[in-house]
Design an enzyme around this catalytic site. Structure first.
Site, PDB file in Angstrom:
ATOM      1  N   LEU A   1      20.983   0.001 -39.092  1.00  0.00           N
ATOM      2  CA  LEU A   1      19.762   0.256 -38.678  1.00  0.00           C
ATOM      3  C   LEU A   1      19.742   1.150 -37.255  1.00  0.00           C
ATOM      4  O   LEU A   1      19.164   1.951 -36.886  1.00  0.00           O
ATOM      5  CB  LEU A   1      18.858  -1.082 -38.276  1.00  0.00           C
ATOM      6  CG  LEU A   1      18.673  -1.836 -39.494  1.00  0.00           C
ATOM      7  CD1 LEU A   1      17.624  -2.931 -39.097  1.00  0.00           C
ATOM      8  CD2 LEU A   1      18.067  -0.961 -40.781  1.00  0.00           C
TER       9      LEU A   1
ATOM     10  N   PRO B   1      23.247   2.289 -35.104  1.00  0.00           N
ATOM     11  CA  PRO B   1      24.693   2.228 -34.929  1.00  0.00           C
ATOM     12  C   PRO B   1      25.317   1.836 -33.246  1.00  0.00           C
ATOM     13  O   PRO B   1      26.382   1.561 -33.341  1.00  0.00           O
ATOM     14  CB  PRO B   1      25.096   3.884 -35.343  1.00  0.00           C
ATOM     15  CG  PRO B   1      23.800   4.599 -35.121  1.00  0.00           C
ATOM     16  CD  PRO B   1      22.704   3.540 -35.358  1.00  0.00           C
ATOM     17  N   LYS B   2      24.605   1.942 -32.691  1.00  0.00           N
ATOM     18  CA  LYS B   2      24.640   1.772 -31.182  1.00  0.00           C
ATOM     19  C   LYS B   2      24.852   0.225 -30.943  1.00  0.00           C
ATOM     20  O   LYS B   2      25.957   0.071 -30.355  1.00  0.00           O
ATOM     21  CB  LYS B   2      23.756   2.412 -30.207  1.00  0.00           C
ATOM     22  CG  LYS B   2      24.393   2.543 -28.755  1.00  0.00           C
ATOM     23  CD  LYS B   2      23.412   3.508 -27.874  1.00  0.00           C
ATOM     24  CE  LYS B   2      23.621   3.879 -26.650  1.00  0.00           C
ATOM     25  NZ  LYS B   2      22.972   4.661 -25.979  1.00  0.00           N
TER      26      LYS B   2
ATOM     27  N   GLN C   1      27.779  -4.939 -31.531  1.00  0.00           N
ATOM     28  CA  GLN C   1      28.117  -6.296 -32.221  1.00  0.00           C
ATOM     29  C   GLN C   1      29.226  -6.469 -32.684  1.00  0.00           C
ATOM     30  O   GLN C   1      30.078  -7.614 -32.610  1.00  0.00           O
ATOM     31  CB  GLN C   1      26.916  -6.327 -33.401  1.00  0.00           C
ATOM     32  CG  GLN C   1      25.399  -6.897 -32.869  1.00  0.00           C
ATOM     33  CD  GLN C   1      25.512  -8.305 -32.037  1.00  0.00           C
ATOM     34  OE1 GLN C   1      26.055  -9.334 -32.881  1.00  0.00           O
ATOM     35  NE2 GLN C   1      25.506  -8.514 -31.005  1.00  0.00           N
TER      36      GLN C   1
ATOM     37  N   GLY D   1      26.280  -9.919 -37.285  1.00  0.00           N
ATOM     38  CA  GLY D   1      26.554 -10.524 -35.877  1.00  0.00           C
ATOM     39  C   GLY D   1      27.778 -11.368 -36.329  1.00  0.00           C
ATOM     40  O   GLY D   1      28.634 -11.539 -35.063  1.00  0.00           O
ATOM     41  N   GLU D   2      28.380 -11.875 -37.129  1.00  0.00           N
ATOM     42  CA  GLU D   2      29.664 -12.671 -37.371  1.00  0.00           C
ATOM     43  C   GLU D   2      30.760 -12.162 -37.999  1.00  0.00           C
ATOM     44  O   GLU D   2      31.951 -12.251 -37.961  1.00  0.00           O
ATOM     45  CB  GLU D   2      29.240 -14.116 -38.072  1.00  0.00           C
ATOM     46  CG  GLU D   2      28.500 -14.840 -36.892  1.00  0.00           C
ATOM     47  CD  GLU D   2      27.565 -16.036 -37.569  1.00  0.00           C
ATOM     48  OE1 GLU D   2      28.051 -17.040 -37.352  1.00  0.00           O
ATOM     49  OE2 GLU D   2      26.350 -15.637 -38.179  1.00  0.00           O
TER      50      GLU D   2
END
Ligand SMILES: Cc1cc2nc3c(=O)[nH]c(=O)nc-3n(C[C@H](O)[C@H](O)[C@H](O)COP(=O)(O)OP(=O)(O)OC[C@H]3O[C@@H](n4cnc5c(N)ncnc54)[C@H](O)[C@@H]3O)c2cc1C
Lengths: 330, 705
Positions: free
Chosen positions: B597, B599-600, B605, B671-672
């Site tokens: 959604l 890329p930055k 992350q 996130g993981e």
């Protein structure tokens, strides 16, 4: 943190007098070590004597004969970046820059660095047994987690390593610590400043309660131009040494003419073994000679469950540093 | 939605960035009490691992000017008995009600709270309170056979933990080559930069709590249960969180202790955990010992896999580290055994930490795959591609998108895999150089979430939802979603989150916030668009909608597909041949996480996740004193996390294939995903460099000397 009173000393004599008048007082310079320990409840001074306003203790000067006089309140950063230090005593500069962080080095004083406390995990831990913090309570590190602890100069009462990077080049260079108390001034060879733990590990330095460090003198050493500090650790920065080496070497026609060598992370005090140096002098500057010298330093060690690797690591580091330096030596 | 997007997929800078860099973002511990009535609390923690409190001596503390009160189990009815196992309105990893009795289960257990007018007095008072214990025998070591051992059937996310597929012995007998090894990982701590902090304020029978939590709705429900209030009498606010990594995920006793203390004293109470409190108050990644047997035909086809995990929980906690999960999903292997056992130890309660189970488990599995590749003489990239599960092995459903092999190929290209030599053969000066690979993955989860969207006459909008941005960029993503749907720019959308009075969203865990909120936000925007068509444009219009469906937990859903993100991590390492010191000049991660959604923020992350993995591989360990059971290095000085000097080039690539079956914006969580495969990729690279296989994390120089 226990409540304390803060007083400001205007002069060295003033600080000494305040100390003499108050058993419960401590000097504070940068506070980077002392305040941490106060927060942990390890240090509980009732009075802090701030020595930062004392003038004349921040200078770094080089004498005509090539020695250094460093004021006790000079910041670690100021010394590390001082051009004379960098040029004539690179290992002092490198040792300081290998320690702590930029922010801490900017605050930390030279005098405070010499007296910083050990980094054994059990020392700040209120409920652990530690003969430095609570004489007679025992030592949990001996049977516990001792990766950071020493293999030289330990006793059954304490195995904490001296953590200072700075002290190693100073020890190698026979620095002299100038102190002043209510009875006047003294000059203490740095090898006498830190005491082996023995059965009184809480008695750490040869300083009287009323004495304050005023300066550190580094005698001239022509070979110190060809010196290096190498620090090996688990994290690339912001970590204390597992092993470190401060070394200077002179080589003439391939033969070792002089060596100055101190090893960190391994000793309960900043460790130097003059016998090892003497054994190397007169030998060809080869890995064999360096390795034989290193073996002398570690001829009598006591390793614990988690730190035996330091012995080999330190020997390898000594050989590497001296080899690299003698490659450069003209 | 079509693939043509205007705002989604663009590298929009974080809309909360200015607030954070200028000090305008207020965290839970920053809340000031307007009337100066704020009391400060400091925890008194148990110093023994097992036993009973025989008594408190508070005489010295009570003398201190500014001391207000000491609370403990002796104030029996302060906190309502929480019924954690049976109350499904909240999740906790520590099920005991704080202060419920005088029993002590581990060092660091909260046994009292000192309250004072200033933090300094509260600290001094807490330190001066003497506790007398009757000690009990304690169980500290993972192999302490005298303590209980559980074999839980399912993980916290519903995954089966004891799995037998096919016939393992037969598969092993069929194999030409096999490897068996044991891998260990230590206790690790999350160490977010913001410590947990709670400020509790009562107003009559209403309770407002500023709490550093990754799950405000969960926290509210826990606090309601523990104070005996209805949910709508409790409001939890957490607009900014300084990181969590799992330790603020589920609710923890300190929040309830602060709320109870505020009620007992009739004054607002602030309780900020100290750094050392953080090591015993809100979980850790537990230690694991994992045994793996992996067997294959000489062409590399896996025939048998056994993955057995031993970990630990506290006597009052229920977390089980589900390390066998990667073995259930990453590869096709007809004969599989996965088991999990949990030793009950007198150590603090573990909890999920970034990639719980997956990260520790992938270290073991992906190391074993590397060991097998070596033994087979097959390139480890090729071996993974040959065995990559084409469908979900648990239920034979197709993956919603499947780019596992492509991630491996692209990563190999980017790291320059063709340069790789056999172990110990690539030497440059004093350094041994190696390359390593591991598969990474993370399940795609989704939880119910509602949202309210309002459009104002000036063509700006507002989105409101009770979720939290733990530092990942959710503020920005929400603005992008609404802007995309309503035809606005992200800067035109105000985002209000971190307040349980708003429509309810999920907790920030399991990498699921973005995926979860997108359904509700999209539905609310669609409803708004319908109203907008009818509206005059002179008035604000508002719509609220929600998605009720949970997806992905336990691998279950009724969509006929399985949702999971794959990726590949590659590492280049350089090892000093004499000192064993490892440098990691380059890490490459290629990820298939659906539509990216932003890329930055996504790249941040992934970089952060991979650095987390560097910590796991090389540095992080909480030392457990073998005698007392104490965590002995509870500070950022002694617990090593990576510093800038440890980190060099990190290269991130996304496949960016939208997964519209999963949600309207096509995004799965990220996130993981970056953390999971990083430690094994590094360990495998270290093996390739040195020929030394390190099976015990973290990898230290003395392992390689
Ligand atoms: C996070 C961290 C990391 C660190 N890493 C390293 C490292 O890697 N290597 C390393 O060598 N060091 C490291 N240090 C230690 C650092 O070098 C010392 O804290 C610092 O040098 C102490 O100087 P200070 O002026 O702040 O001393 P203070 O904290 O002010 O004082 C320390 C002690 O010295 C006494 N004292 C201070 N000045 C005098 C004086 N003039 N005369 C007599 N007594 C005095 C004080 O009473 C006190 O007992 C680290 C410190 C921190 C906090």
């Amino acid at each position: 943190m226990r409540e304390f009173e803060l007083v400001r000393a205007a002069s060295v004599a003033d600080a000494a007098k305040s100390l003499a008048a108050n058993e419960d007082a401590k000097l504070i310079a940068g506070g980077t070590n002392l305040v941490d320990l106060m927060k942990e409840g390890v240090e509980t001074p009732g009075t802090l004597i701030d020595i930062n306003a004392i003038s004349g203790l921040r200078d770094v000067t080089m004498s005509d004969d090539g020695g250094l006089m460093i004021g006790a309140l000079a910041s670690n950063s100021a010394v590390a970046w001082h051009p004379d230090v960098q040029e004539h005593f690179p290992m002092i500069s490198q040792a300081i820059l290998a320690g702590a962080t930029t922010q801490i080095r900017n605050m930390a004083s030279m005098g405070g660095n010499l007296l910083q406390k050990n980094r054994c995990f059990y020392y700040p831990e209120e409920n652990a047994r530690c003969n430095k913090r609570e004489p007679g309570s025992g030592c949990d590190a001996i049977e516990g987690i001792n990766r950071m602890c020493a293999v030289l100069g330990t006793s059954e009462h304490c195995i904490a390593a001296n953590p200072s990077d700075l002290c190693l080049p100073l020890r190698a260079l026979d620095a002299i610590v100038h102190v002043e108390g209510t009875n006047g001034q003294r000059a203490i060879p740095i090898e006498k400043l830190h005491k082996l733990p023995g059965d009184t590990p809480y008695d750490e330095v040869d300083l009287r309660h009323d004495e304050m460090i005023t300066a550190i003198e580094v005698p001239p050493s022509p070979i110190a131009r060809n010196s290096h500090y190498r620090k090996l650790r688990d994290r690339t920065s912001y970590a204390f040494a597992l092993v470190s080496v401060a070394a200077a070497i002179g080589v003439e026609d391939g033969i070792i003419s002089e060596v100055r060598l101190a090893v960190g992370g391994v000793g309960t005090v900043p460790w130097r073994d003059e016998e090892a140096e003497a054994a190397m002098v007169g030998q060809p500057a080869t890995q064999e000679a360096f390795s034989a010298g290193a073996a002398i330093i570690f001829r009598e060690t006591k390793a614990y469950s988690g730190n035996g690797f330091k012995i080999d690591l330190a020997k390898r580091a000594i050989v590497r540093v001296l080899s690299e330096l003698s490659g450069d030596a003209k | 939605m079509t693939e043509q997007t205007r705002v989604i997929g663009k590298p929009v800078s974080r809309i909360d960035g200015v607030l954070k860099t200028t000090g305008g973002a207020h965290y839970s511990g920053d809340r000031k009490s307007s009337d100066g009535a704020l009391l400060h609390g400091v925890l008194v923690k148990s110093t023994v691992a097992a036993g009973y409190i025989a008594g408190f001596d508070t005489a010295e503390a009570k003398q201190m000017p500014g001391f207000v009160r000491f609370l403990s189990y002796e104030d029996g009815d302060l906190i309502y008995r929480i019924d954690a196992p049976n109350d499904d309105s909240f999740v906790v990893n520590e099920q005991r009600t704080p202060f419920i009795d005088n029993q002590v289960h581990f060092v660091g257990q909260h046994i009292g709270l000192a309250l004072a007018e200033t933090l300094e007095v509260a600290e001094a008072a807490a330190a001066a309170i003497l506790v007398e214990y009757e000690e009990d025998s304690r169980h500290i070591a993972l192999d302490d056979e005298d303590s209980d051992l559980d074999k839980p059937d399912a993980s916290g996310t519903g995954e089966a933990l004891q799995v037998h597929r096919g016939d393992f012995d037969e598969g092993l007998a069929d194999a030409d080559v096999s490897v068996s090894a044991t891998y260990t990982t230590p206790v690790e701590h999350h160490n977010p930069i913001e410590p947990s902090a709670t400020t509790a304020v009562w107003d009559g029978d209403r309770l407002t709590v500023y709490d550093a939590t990754q799950g405000n709705v969960n926290d509210r429900n826990y606090l309601a249960a523990g104070t005996g209030l209805a949910k709508d009498q409790v409001r939890v606010l957490n607009p900014f969180i300084g990181g969590g990594f799992g330790c603020k995920g589920y609710a923890w006793p300190h929040s309830l202790i602060a709320a109870a203390a505020a009620r007992a004293t009739g004054r607002p109470v602030r309780l900020v955990l100290s750094r050392s409190d953080m090591y015993t108050s809100c979980g850790h990644r537990p230690q694991t010992r994992q045994s793996i047997t992996l067997a294959a035909k000489s062409d590399g086809t896996f025939t048998a896999l056994k993955h057995e995990t031993l970990s630990h929980r506290s006597p009052i906690g229920d977390h089980m580290e589900p390390c066998g999960m990667p073995s259930m999903v990453l590869y096709d292997c007809p004969n599989l055994v996965v088991t999990h056992s949990n030793r009950v130890l007198n150590r603090p309660s573990p909890t999920p930490m970034r990639g719980p189970g997956e990260a520790s488990g992938a270290f073991a599995l992906e190391s074993a795959v590397d060991e097998l590749a070596e033994k087979l003489g097959i390139d480890p990239v090729e071996l993974r591609k040959r065995n990559a599960s084409q469908m979900d092995p648990r239920n034979s459903r197709p993956w919603s998108t499947f780019n596992h092999p492509e991630c491996l190929d692209r990563g190999a290209e980017r790291i320059g895999w063709s340069r790789r030599k056999s172990p110990g053969q690539w030497r440059e000066g004093n350094e041994l150089v190696g390359l390593g690979v591991a598969t990474t993955y993370y399940p795609a989860y989704r939880s119910p979430a509602a949202a309210r969207v309002t459009l104002f006459p000036d063509e700006t909008a507002k989105v409101e939802i009770s979720v939290q941005d733990i530092g990942t960029g959710l503020y920005t993503i929400l603005a992008q979603m609404v802007a995309e749907k309503l035809g606005l720019e992200a800067a035109d959308v105000a985002v209000e989150i971190g307040d349980t009075d708003l429509p309810e969203g999920p907790l920030a865990g399991g990498s699921m916030t973005t995926a979860s909120v997108s359904g509700g936000v999209a539905a609310a925007c669609d409803a708004l668009q319908e109203k907008r068509a009818q509206a005059s444009g002179d008035e604000a219009i508002s719509a609220e909608a929600g998605s009720e469906e949970s997806l992905g937990f336990g691998g279950d859903n009724d969509m006929g597909k399985s949702f999971l993100s794959f990726g590949a991590i590659f590492a280049e390492v350089r090892v000093d041949k004499d000192f064993g010191i490892v440098r990691i000049p380059r890490l490459v991660g290629v990820f298939d996480a659906g539509k990216i959604l932003n890329p930055k923020t996504a790249r941040s992350q992934m970089i952060g996740g991979m650095i987390f993995g560097v910590g796991m591989a090389m540095l992080e360990e909480t030392f457990v004193d073998p005698e007392s059971g104490r965590f002995i290095n509870p500070s950022l000085g002694e617990y090593y996390v990576p510093v800038n000097a440890d980190i060099h080039d990190i290269d991130v690539e996304f496949i960016d294939e939208p997964d519209y079956d999963f949600n309207p914006f096509g995004a799965r969580g990220i996130g993981e995903l970056g953390t999971v495969g990083t430690a094994p990729a590094i360990a495998n690279a270290v093996y390739n460099a040195t020929g030394i296989r390190v099976r015990d994390l973290p990898i230290r120089l003395d392992d390689l000397m």
